[in-house]
Motif scaffolding. Structure first.
Motif: not given
Length: 84
Positions: A11, A21, A34-35, A37-39, A41, A79
């Motif tokens: 991001c 972080d 954040d990436c 965890e959410h993008r 995995g 990904e």
């Protein structure tokens, strides 16, 4: 010595040396929590490894051991890696 890359590869969020972080894999690929965890995995899209919190380099050591200024931004590659 860790490279301390300045941003998230997904991001492009700034991750200064004291960023709580910032996450890295064993190859020092750098992403924000954040990436991760959410993008992603929890799996590095570059090597298929896991992540740990990037250590914070003491401010007193930054002058002689500066962080990297090389930004790596590859949102298309964000990904999780397909590891067989």
């Amino acid at each position: 010595m860790l490279e301390l890359r300045p941003s998230c590869e997904c991001c492009n969020k700034d991750l200064p040396p004291a960023a709580a972080d910032a996450m890295i894999c064993s190859f020092e690929c750098t992403f924000c929590a954040d990436c991760v965890e959410h993008r992603l995995g929890g799996t590095c899209p570059n090597c298929g490894g896991g992540f740990v919190a990037r250590p914070i380099r003491p401010a007193s050591k930054l002058a002689n051991n500066p962080p990297s200024t090389n930004r790596i931004f590859n949102p298309a590659g964000c990904e999780p890696a397909k590891v067989a």
